[in-house]
Design a protein around this motif. Structure first.
Motif, PDB file in Angstrom:
ATOM      1  N   CYS A  64       0.865  -1.184   0.000  1.00  0.00           N
ATOM      2  CA  CYS A  64       0.000   0.000   0.000  1.00  0.00           C
ATOM      3  C   CYS A  64       0.899   1.232   0.000  1.00  0.00           C
ATOM      4  CB  CYS A  64      -0.881  -0.015   1.253  1.00  0.00           C
ATOM      5  SG  CYS A  64      -2.066   1.345   1.361  1.00  0.00           S
ATOM      6  N   LEU A  65       0.515   2.264  -0.734  1.00  0.00           N
ATOM      7  CA  LEU A  65       1.309   3.484  -0.739  1.00  0.00           C
ATOM      8  C   LEU A  65       1.357   4.071   0.668  1.00  0.00           C
ATOM      9  CD1 LEU A  65       0.147   5.285  -4.022  1.00  0.00           C
ATOM     10  CD2 LEU A  65       1.974   3.623  -3.697  1.00  0.00           C
ATOM     11  N   HIS A  66       2.537   4.538   1.076  1.00  0.00           N
ATOM     12  CA  HIS A  66       2.670   5.113   2.415  1.00  0.00           C
ATOM     13  C   HIS A  66       2.672   6.634   2.380  1.00  0.00           C
ATOM     14  CE1 HIS A  66       6.849   4.536   0.971  1.00  0.00           C
ATOM     15  NE2 HIS A  66       7.043   5.701   1.535  1.00  0.00           N
ATOM     16  N   ASP A  67       2.577   7.227   1.194  1.00  0.00           N
ATOM     17  CA  ASP A  67       2.376   8.670   1.066  1.00  0.00           C
ATOM     18  C   ASP A  67       0.898   8.937   0.807  1.00  0.00           C
ATOM     19  OD1 ASP A  67       5.084   9.358   1.343  1.00  0.00           O
ATOM     20  OD2 ASP A  67       5.467   8.893  -0.757  1.00  0.00           O
ATOM     21  N   PRO A  68       0.367  10.056   1.284  1.00  0.00           N
ATOM     22  CA  PRO A  68      -1.070  10.312   1.144  1.00  0.00           C
ATOM     23  C   PRO A  68      -1.468  10.567  -0.304  1.00  0.00           C
ATOM     24  CG  PRO A  68       0.044  12.215   2.070  1.00  0.00           C
ATOM     25  CD  PRO A  68       1.053  11.110   2.045  1.00  0.00           C
ATOM     26  N   ILE A  69      -2.720  10.362  -0.591  1.00  0.00           N
ATOM     27  CA  ILE A  69      -3.240  10.388  -1.951  1.00  0.00           C
ATOM     28  C   ILE A  69      -2.953  11.708  -2.655  1.00  0.00           C
ATOM     29  CG2 ILE A  69      -5.536  11.156  -1.174  1.00  0.00           C
ATOM     30  CD1 ILE A  69      -6.721   9.374  -3.404  1.00  0.00           C
ATOM     31  N   TRP A  70      -2.967  12.822  -1.939  1.00  0.00           N
ATOM     32  CA  TRP A  70      -2.742  14.137  -2.554  1.00  0.00           C
ATOM     33  C   TRP A  70      -1.316  14.263  -3.088  1.00  0.00           C
ATOM     34  CZ3 TRP A  70      -4.799  13.164   2.225  1.00  0.00           C
ATOM     35  CH2 TRP A  70      -6.190  13.340   2.351  1.00  0.00           C
ATOM     36  N   PHE A  71      -0.396  13.506  -2.523  1.00  0.00           N
ATOM     37  CA  PHE A  71       1.003  13.517  -2.939  1.00  0.00           C
ATOM     38  C   PHE A  71       1.220  12.709  -4.219  1.00  0.00           C
ATOM     39  CE2 PHE A  71       5.506  12.043  -2.271  1.00  0.00           C
ATOM     40  CZ  PHE A  71       6.106  13.287  -2.223  1.00  0.00           C
ATOM     41  N   ASN A  72       0.282  11.816  -4.525  1.00  0.00           N
ATOM     42  CA  ASN A  72       0.498  10.801  -5.557  1.00  0.00           C
ATOM     43  C   ASN A  72      -0.327  10.999  -6.823  1.00  0.00           C
ATOM     44  OD1 ASN A  72       2.381   9.273  -3.996  1.00  0.00           O
ATOM     45  ND2 ASN A  72       0.686   8.470  -2.792  1.00  0.00           N
ATOM     46  N   GLN A  73      -0.868  12.172  -7.014  1.00  0.00           N
ATOM     47  CA  GLN A  73      -1.679  12.434  -8.202  1.00  0.00           C
ATOM     48  C   GLN A  73      -0.862  12.283  -9.491  1.00  0.00           C
ATOM     49  OE1 GLN A  73      -4.854  12.923  -8.004  1.00  0.00           O
ATOM     50  NE2 GLN A  73      -5.354  13.994  -6.105  1.00  0.00           N
ATOM     51  N   LEU A  74      -1.545  11.989 -10.587  1.00  0.00           N
ATOM     52  CA  LEU A  74      -0.950  11.986 -11.915  1.00  0.00           C
ATOM     53  C   LEU A  74      -1.359  13.265 -12.640  1.00  0.00           C
ATOM     54  CD1 LEU A  74      -0.722   8.943 -11.088  1.00  0.00           C
ATOM     55  CD2 LEU A  74      -0.999   8.400 -13.512  1.00  0.00           C
ATOM     56  N   PRO A  75      -0.617  13.668 -13.683  1.00  0.00           N
ATOM     57  CA  PRO A  75      -0.964  14.908 -14.391  1.00  0.00           C
ATOM     58  C   PRO A  75      -2.351  14.840 -15.020  1.00  0.00           C
ATOM     59  CG  PRO A  75       1.229  14.134 -15.021  1.00  0.00           C
ATOM     60  CD  PRO A  75       0.597  13.034 -14.226  1.00  0.00           C
ATOM     61  N   TYR A  76      -3.045  15.944 -14.956  1.00  0.00           N
ATOM     62  CA  TYR A  76      -4.297  16.199 -15.672  1.00  0.00           C
ATOM     63  C   TYR A  76      -5.527  15.488 -15.102  1.00  0.00           C
ATOM     64  CZ  TYR A  76      -0.720  17.277 -19.222  1.00  0.00           C
ATOM     65  OH  TYR A  76       0.382  17.747 -19.880  1.00  0.00           O
ATOM     66  N   LEU A  77      -5.357  14.375 -14.401  1.00  0.00           N
ATOM     67  CA  LEU A  77      -6.503  13.554 -14.024  1.00  0.00           C
ATOM     68  C   LEU A  77      -6.383  13.164 -12.554  1.00  0.00           C
ATOM     69  CD1 LEU A  77      -9.019  12.197 -15.294  1.00  0.00           C
ATOM     70  CD2 LEU A  77      -7.623  10.177 -15.692  1.00  0.00           C
ATOM     71  N   ALA A  78      -7.201  13.798 -11.704  1.00  0.00           N
ATOM     72  CA  ALA A  78      -7.102  13.583 -10.256  1.00  0.00           C
ATOM     73  C   ALA A  78      -7.799  12.297  -9.839  1.00  0.00           C
ATOM     74  CB  ALA A  78      -7.722  14.770  -9.520  1.00  0.00           C
ATOM     75  N   PHE A  79      -7.328  11.710  -8.753  1.00  0.00           N
ATOM     76  CA  PHE A  79      -8.007  10.560  -8.159  1.00  0.00           C
ATOM     77  C   PHE A  79      -9.411  10.971  -7.709  1.00  0.00           C
ATOM     78  CE2 PHE A  79      -3.504   9.474  -6.929  1.00  0.00           C
ATOM     79  CZ  PHE A  79      -3.377   8.388  -7.771  1.00  0.00           C
ATOM     80  N   PRO A  80     -10.355  10.042  -7.695  1.00  0.00           N
ATOM     81  CA  PRO A  80     -11.703  10.364  -7.188  1.00  0.00           C
ATOM     82  C   PRO A  80     -11.670  10.832  -5.736  1.00  0.00           C
ATOM     83  CG  PRO A  80     -11.717   8.273  -8.389  1.00  0.00           C
ATOM     84  CD  PRO A  80     -10.273   8.669  -8.235  1.00  0.00           C
ATOM     85  N   GLU A  81     -12.540  11.734  -5.400  1.00  0.00           N
ATOM     86  CA  GLU A  81     -12.619  12.269  -4.040  1.00  0.00           C
ATOM     87  C   GLU A  81     -13.011  11.209  -3.016  1.00  0.00           C
ATOM     88  OE1 GLU A  81     -12.101  15.349  -2.667  1.00  0.00           O
ATOM     89  OE2 GLU A  81     -11.190  16.013  -4.547  1.00  0.00           O
TER      90      GLU A  81
END
Length: 555
Positions: free
Chosen positions: A227-244
């Motif tokens: 599991c990623l140990h950094d929070p979701i806001w740190f791990n976004q990809l360009p142009y397309l955000a993760f669902p809220e």
């Protein structure tokens, strides 16, 4: 004042008035600085920067990653690049007073600028001085866009309707029926996908070649509990955000599916179950001639302008220490020994008797991301500019304070770990885990096998039936040499580790041979620096930009 010290109020011999007018101070500084630059008065410009100040340039004025510290080096840099790049057009954006510590106050000033071919943004940290004036202690100039070649997004998106032709057009594009791509990217992890999306939006045709059967398999095929140990806001990809609705910490297999979805949604061209077998530079045409073995066993030879290795930090050969002694066959009811550098997951569910042997002291500090990458924090692009605005060696000074604070907060548990023989380190000069990763990315001590287990360098022995290595990978340049040959391999600079200026070596720029690049990084760095790599490649495609680099270092 030491040249490598934080700008504390004591060291500056300064105070901050209760009625400080942040906007006036910032505007006055920007006015003086911009007048000096536009008059090509380098001495006056440098006078607006503290004598021990820093300037970090992220490809804006140097087309490279450069850090200059101290008046003499900053002056030389500005003399060499300010006028030639037509550094100008300064426009105030915002200014805010920040107090990262009770003894450190600075004004964060943001302003835009332009050069002869590009647009950029600056983050400057202004600090008070003994005479009441404010000087920049950190200046960071960041490349944002090319003037004549903006990203095709927002109001620049296509407004043309497509009635019934999209699928056929997409299939032809994916197969490159009508010609070869300009850029070939090896690897469809986050680095390759981010770069591909950036290039596509700059109008640069590109293809990703991926040996795995599906995009995301690099994450999908790892151990189930990852599991990623950094929070979701740190791990976004360009142009397309993760669902809220997504969790703060993303399971690896969930991320794998998102990467596959991302590639499809962004219409990226990926050839899965394919591999590059050979690549050679044709100096007569300035093209890379690349042989691709496809999923069906057929081969296609592509002639591309740029070849990008996006294979990550673990691209080298697997590190299996050459330890003398004989290893017996596997049996049941084993004593299992893990040899590793750092472990983050509890493995109490395993049925075998597990013993952990740690051969590098384990760092206990953790990222402090909540100020920029958390619920309610600034937009990702804004946060990225701030996170990357300060030079790495300046960040080390901050990290020393943060690590000490964490160690004090965790003092009880750290003391208990030491009592049972756990090896603890505060990192390089007490700066925590990050600089260990930036400088060396791991390592191990050699041992010796015995008939019943292992013998260590301190003379102690440990019984073991099975030994599992988690000792990382070798030189990331290995696959480049394997594919491109020794002539190219001999010209490669080091990739990873810090140079004398405190910048990462090799990655995110050309690698000693024209059109050869290495793209890497965690999700945050891949997101941020993929734009810089894409802009560099686009600039080369249209014939602009001249690199101003530090003296090369060969390893």
């Amino acid at each position: 004042m030491s040249t490598h010290a934080l700008p504390t109020l004591d060291r500056l011999n300064a105070t901050v008035s209760d009625d400080l007018d942040v906007q006036n101070v910032s505007q006055d500084w920007l006015t003086a600085f911009s007048k000096a630059i536009e008059a090509n008065d380098v001495d006056a410009a440098v006078a607006e920067i503290h004598p021990d100040g820093w300037w970090r340039d992220l490809f804006a004025l140097t087309w490279d990653l450069r850090t200059f510290q101290g008046s003499a080096k900053i002056s030389q840099f500005l003399q060499d690049r300010s006028a030639s790049e037509k550094f100008s057009g300064f426009q105030f954006i915002e200014a805010n007073l920040e107090k990262p510590y009770p003894d450190i106050w600075w004004i964060r000033l943001r302003f835009s600028f332009e050069t002869k071919v590009a647009l950029g943004q600056t983050n400057a940290l202004l600090v008070p001085t003994a005479n009441g004036s404010w000087k920049a202690f950190v200046v960071c100039t960041n490349l944002e866009n090319l003037k004549e070649h903006p990203e095709k997004m927002g109001e620049l998106r296509s407004f043309a309707p497509n009635h019934g032709k999209w699928q056929e057009q997409r299939e032809r594009e994916q197969a490159f029926v009508d010609g070869d791509p300009e850029v070939l990217i090896i690897g469809a992890g986050q680095s390759g996908l981010d770069l591909s999306a950036r290039l596509k939006n700059l109008g640069v045709s590109n293809l990703i070649v991926e040996k795995q059967a599906r995009v995301g398999d690099q994450w999908r095929n790892r151990y189930q509990a990852l599991c990623l140990h950094d929070p979701i806001w740190f791990n976004q990809l360009p142009y397309l955000a993760f669902p809220e609705t997504w969790p703060t910490f993303i399971p690896a297999r969930k991320l794998a599916d998102w990467l596959e979805f991302y590639a499809n949604t962004m219409e990226l061209n990926v050839w899965n179950s394919s591999a590059i077998t050979h690549a050679v530079r044709d100096d007569a045409t300035n093209k890379w001639v690349v042989t691709v073995q496809k999923e069906d066993g057929s081969e296609r030879v592509l002639r591309v302008d740029h070849l990008v290795f996006a294979l990550g930090l673990g691209a080298g050969s697997i590190n299996i220490p050459d330890i003398p002694g004989k290893v017996g066959e596997r049996t049941s009811n084993q004593n299992v020994v893990f040899i590793f550098l750092c472990i983050r997951r509890k493995i109490s569910e395993a049925k075998s008797c597990i013993q952990l042997r740690i051969h590098r002291a384990t760092d206990v500090s953790r990222p402090i991301l909540a100020a920029l990458y958390w619920q309610g924090c600034p937009p990702t692009e804004y946060a990225d500019r701030i996170a990357n605005a300060t030079p790495i060696y300046f960040n080390k000074l901050i990290a020393q304070r943060q690590t000490a604070e964490i160690a004090e907060a965790d003092k009880t548990i750290l003391d208990d770990l030491k009592k049972v023989g756990y090896n603890i380190t505060m990192g390089d000069d007490g700066s925590g885990f990050l600089f260990l990763a930036l400088k060396r990315a791991g390592g191990y001590y050699l041992e010796r096998f015995t008939k019943t287990g292992l013998k260590f360098t301190d003379g102690s022995e440990l019984q073991a039936d099975v030994v599992l290595y988690a000792t990382g990978f070798g030189d990331v340049r290995d696959p480049i040499r394997k594919i491109c040959g020794d002539e190219v391999g001999d010209k490669l600079p080091p990739i990873w580790g810090l140079n004398d200026e405190g910048e990462l070596r090799g990655t995110w720029r050309e690698l000693g041979t024209p059109g050869l690049w290495y793209m890497m990084g965690n999700l945050a760095w891949s997101r941020f620096f993929s734009k810089h790599v894409a802009l560099q490649i686009k600039a080369k495609q249209v014939g602009v930009g001249e690199r101003y680099s530090a003296p090369p270092v060969k390893a």
